[in-house]
Design a protein around this motif. Sequence first.
Motif, PDB file in Angstrom:
ATOM      1  N   ALA A   1      38.900  33.667  32.701  1.00  0.00           N
ATOM      2  CA  ALA A   1      38.294  32.747  31.746  1.00  0.00           C
ATOM      3  C   ALA A   1      39.334  31.725  31.298  1.00  0.00           C
ATOM      4  CB  ALA A   1      37.744  33.513  30.544  1.00  0.00           C
ATOM      5  N   ALA A   2      38.862  30.679  30.609  1.00  0.00           N
ATOM      6  CA  ALA A   2      39.773  29.643  30.158  1.00  0.00           C
ATOM      7  C   ALA A   2      40.798  30.181  29.160  1.00  0.00           C
ATOM      8  CB  ALA A   2      38.987  28.485  29.528  1.00  0.00           C
ATOM      9  N   SER A   3      40.415  31.231  28.427  1.00  0.00           N
ATOM     10  CA  SER A   3      41.317  31.801  27.419  1.00  0.00           C
ATOM     11  C   SER A   3      42.191  32.917  27.970  1.00  0.00           C
ATOM     12  CB  SER A   3      40.490  32.339  26.240  1.00  0.00           C
ATOM     13  OG  SER A   3      39.570  33.323  26.689  1.00  0.00           O
ATOM     14  N   ARG A   4      41.870  33.449  29.126  1.00  0.00           N
ATOM     15  CA  ARG A   4      42.652  34.545  29.704  1.00  0.00           C
ATOM     16  C   ARG A   4      42.413  34.590  31.200  1.00  0.00           C
ATOM     17  NH1 ARG A   4      45.424  37.590  31.911  1.00  0.00           N
ATOM     18  NH2 ARG A   4      46.068  39.708  31.320  1.00  0.00           N
ATOM     19  N   TYR A   5      43.430  34.296  31.968  1.00  0.00           N
ATOM     20  CA  TYR A   5      43.300  34.321  33.423  1.00  0.00           C
ATOM     21  C   TYR A   5      44.618  34.741  34.033  1.00  0.00           C
ATOM     22  CZ  TYR A   5      45.428  29.712  32.836  1.00  0.00           C
ATOM     23  OH  TYR A   5      46.255  28.684  32.470  1.00  0.00           O
ATOM     24  N   GLU A   6      44.604  34.976  35.336  1.00  0.00           N
ATOM     25  CA  GLU A   6      45.814  35.358  36.049  1.00  0.00           C
ATOM     26  C   GLU A   6      45.779  34.783  37.453  1.00  0.00           C
ATOM     27  OE1 GLU A   6      44.297  39.698  37.724  1.00  0.00           O
ATOM     28  OE2 GLU A   6      46.072  39.571  36.438  1.00  0.00           O
ATOM     29  N   TYR A   7      46.956  34.653  38.026  1.00  0.00           N
ATOM     30  CA  TYR A   7      47.068  34.166  39.395  1.00  0.00           C
ATOM     31  C   TYR A   7      46.896  35.358  40.337  1.00  0.00           C
ATOM     32  CZ  TYR A   7      48.841  31.813  43.536  1.00  0.00           C
ATOM     33  OH  TYR A   7      48.965  31.265  44.786  1.00  0.00           O
ATOM     34  N   THR A   8      46.009  35.225  41.286  1.00  0.00           N
ATOM     35  CA  THR A   8      45.773  36.306  42.231  1.00  0.00           C
ATOM     36  C   THR A   8      45.243  35.740  43.547  1.00  0.00           C
ATOM     37  OG1 THR A   8      44.724  38.463  42.501  1.00  0.00           O
ATOM     38  CG2 THR A   8      43.384  36.718  41.519  1.00  0.00           C
ATOM     39  N   VAL A   9      45.048  36.617  44.526  1.00  0.00           N
ATOM     40  CA  VAL A   9      44.493  36.214  45.827  1.00  0.00           C
ATOM     41  C   VAL A   9      43.244  37.049  46.084  1.00  0.00           C
ATOM     42  CG1 VAL A   9      46.646  35.422  46.830  1.00  0.00           C
ATOM     43  CG2 VAL A   9      46.073  37.829  46.971  1.00  0.00           C
ATOM     44  N   ILE A  10      42.250  36.418  46.675  1.00  0.00           N
ATOM     45  CA  ILE A  10      40.972  37.076  46.966  1.00  0.00           C
ATOM     46  C   ILE A  10      40.624  36.792  48.414  1.00  0.00           C
ATOM     47  CG2 ILE A  10      38.512  37.174  46.454  1.00  0.00           C
ATOM     48  CD1 ILE A  10      39.145  36.367  43.606  1.00  0.00           C
ATOM     49  N   GLY A  11      40.311  37.855  49.178  1.00  0.00           N
ATOM     50  CA  GLY A  11      39.940  37.682  50.572  1.00  0.00           C
ATOM     51  C   GLY A  11      40.049  38.983  51.346  1.00  0.00           C
ATOM     52  N   ASP A  12      39.554  38.954  52.578  1.00  0.00           N
ATOM     53  CA  ASP A  12      39.528  40.160  53.411  1.00  0.00           C
ATOM     54  C   ASP A  12      40.929  40.708  53.700  1.00  0.00           C
ATOM     55  OD1 ASP A  12      38.006  42.029  55.185  1.00  0.00           O
ATOM     56  OD2 ASP A  12      39.326  41.081  56.677  1.00  0.00           O
ATOM     57  N   PRO A  13      41.978  39.875  53.903  1.00  0.00           N
ATOM     58  CA  PRO A  13      43.308  40.455  54.173  1.00  0.00           C
ATOM     59  C   PRO A  13      43.797  41.375  53.061  1.00  0.00           C
ATOM     60  CG  PRO A  13      43.288  38.141  54.767  1.00  0.00           C
ATOM     61  CD  PRO A  13      41.989  38.401  54.060  1.00  0.00           C
ATOM     62  N   VAL A  14      43.396  41.110  51.825  1.00  0.00           N
ATOM     63  CA  VAL A  14      43.808  41.980  50.722  1.00  0.00           C
ATOM     64  C   VAL A  14      43.164  43.357  50.890  1.00  0.00           C
ATOM     65  CG1 VAL A  14      43.813  42.274  48.222  1.00  0.00           C
ATOM     66  CG2 VAL A  14      44.076  39.994  49.207  1.00  0.00           C
ATOM     67  N   ASN A  15      41.839  43.376  51.162  1.00  0.00           N
ATOM     68  CA  ASN A  15      41.150  44.649  51.356  1.00  0.00           C
ATOM     69  C   ASN A  15      41.690  45.372  52.589  1.00  0.00           C
ATOM     70  OD1 ASN A  15      39.481  44.003  49.150  1.00  0.00           O
ATOM     71  ND2 ASN A  15      38.034  42.905  50.483  1.00  0.00           N
ATOM     72  N   GLU A  16      41.962  44.605  53.637  1.00  0.00           N
ATOM     73  CA  GLU A  16      42.471  45.205  54.871  1.00  0.00           C
ATOM     74  C   GLU A  16      43.818  45.899  54.643  1.00  0.00           C
ATOM     75  OE1 GLU A  16      42.723  43.620  59.381  1.00  0.00           O
ATOM     76  OE2 GLU A  16      44.058  42.593  57.967  1.00  0.00           O
TER      77      GLU A  16
END
Length: 585
Positions: free
Chosen positions: A484-499
């Motif tokens: 959200a605009a008041s609370r967020y974080e840098y992350t990665v989303i995608g199949d390589p993460v699950n793999e």
Amino acid sequence: MEIQRSRESLHRLVDQIDERWRLRRWIFDVFDGPRDADVPNEHLAAVWPSVEPRFKRAVTRRAAAVSVTIGVGSKFLIGIETFVLVILAFNGGSFTLRTESMNPGYWEMLIALVIGAGASTVISLLLLQPHIRWFIENGGTDSLRRRSVAGIPIRQSGADVAGWLVSYVIYMLISDVSRQFLATVGGAFVLSAVTSGSLIYLFAEVSARPLAILALSGASEPRVVHGVRERMVVVWLVSSAVPMVGLITINIGRWIGWLPPAVGPLDWTSVFLAVVALSSGLLVVMLVGRTLADPLNEMREVVESASAGDFDRRVAVYDVSELGVLQTGLNHMLDGLAERERIRDERERIRSLFSKHVGDRVAELAIEQGGEMSGANTDVGVVFVDLTGSTSFAAERDPRETAVVLNVFFSVVAEVVERHDGLINKFEGDAALIIFGAPAALPDPAGSALRAARELGEALGERVPLEWGMGVGYGRVFAGNIGAASRYEYTVIGDPVNESARLSDWAKESGSPVCASGDTVDAADPGEAELWSETGEVHLRGRAAKTAIFVPTTMVHSEPPTLGSVLSDLVKRTGRRGRQTPDRR
């Protein structure tokens, strides 16, 4: 601690004055400050209120004795010089102190000077008494007190002039001289009073600095009281105006017949007047130079300290001229710099803490973007490493031991990842998610992930007393701020993460704790790919297609390959590279 040392030094100074009752010591203490003690002017206002009253009275008494001695001595010296000059003028410039026409009244002059010096001393002490009492009793300061202390030099100068007036009146009453001689002495006394009053004015400015420091308390008067221009006028009066007026007066007196013409080849009247003018001019220049140089030198020292990073020092504000305004301005500037430095250090500390939580690159990216919700698709290498048996380990041991083991585990991860330009995206319990290629792009993210995985595997095997599993994946993900605009974080989303997470689970059950997908090895540079060996294909949980499993060659724990397995492995890798070629274009 520094104030305490200054207080002790001030006490030692008073003891030394009590032991060394000498005029030379007094003069040095008044003009040059303590020689054997370190009592900086900027700490006087803080130290003085806590000094014992008997020490305050002792210091004040000694300073008053020095002031009286110098004031009386200068008055006698100037008075004798003036009287000698008048006698020389009445002798036609002859170098003799005797006159044939009359008795100039040497004893009368001496008595007049003594009475005048006593009168000026009494007036000076009466004028100083309220300030001395305030100085000893630690009275408060306000605008009225500051103006009163600022007026000490001019009032002391007025007291000195009053003493000259008393001396002339006494001499006029008790001497038996002609009216012409009396008028000449009166004119000479006027010039002497101007010279003596100017010198007392400058001396009072220096000797009243402790009072001014306490009265001003770090801030000058909003308006200039005794400016630099006025001090230059004093220099002009003593070094130029008084001797020139005296010389003109002597010549006018000779022209109208009040004084005899000069006799002999050398006019000793003019010579003596020139010597007096040179000595008085030198003294006044030194005093004025001191009143200007002292605050400038102190400000220079403080500026040098500030340039070296010390923003705690301040200059003592004791001048009521333009220099006092400059002293106050410098202190205000240093206050601002110190506050700015404090804010900068606080921001740097917060940034350092922020970087430790999210990583240097993510912190820099957040600062550059100003908190915007942004991100982009990018190809990254992903490493997921998870401890095995940490739950049972924590149940059987003290929680502090578990914390120690986890800290060692995460420290090893951080050291290796930093060497390979990766980003620890997050620590999750006893696991770590590591990204290569975001937010900072890398030329070979897959190769970097594989190299880091091999090195990390060796380091964990040597330093962590628990089993673990590590999976390495590669592919396209979304990398950016999520939340959200008041609370967020840098992350990665995608199949390589699950793999990579599924590969980590498989690694815990296989013979090698480090596993990588075939796509990751194919995307890496050939030099790194040759260090990995395929062990087969498996169905990972949640994935429909089989995934080729590669492990570091040094960690392969299988039976020696047969000819059929080698040929099968070669066919599989050739076919997979053929399928990957269109995608990589």
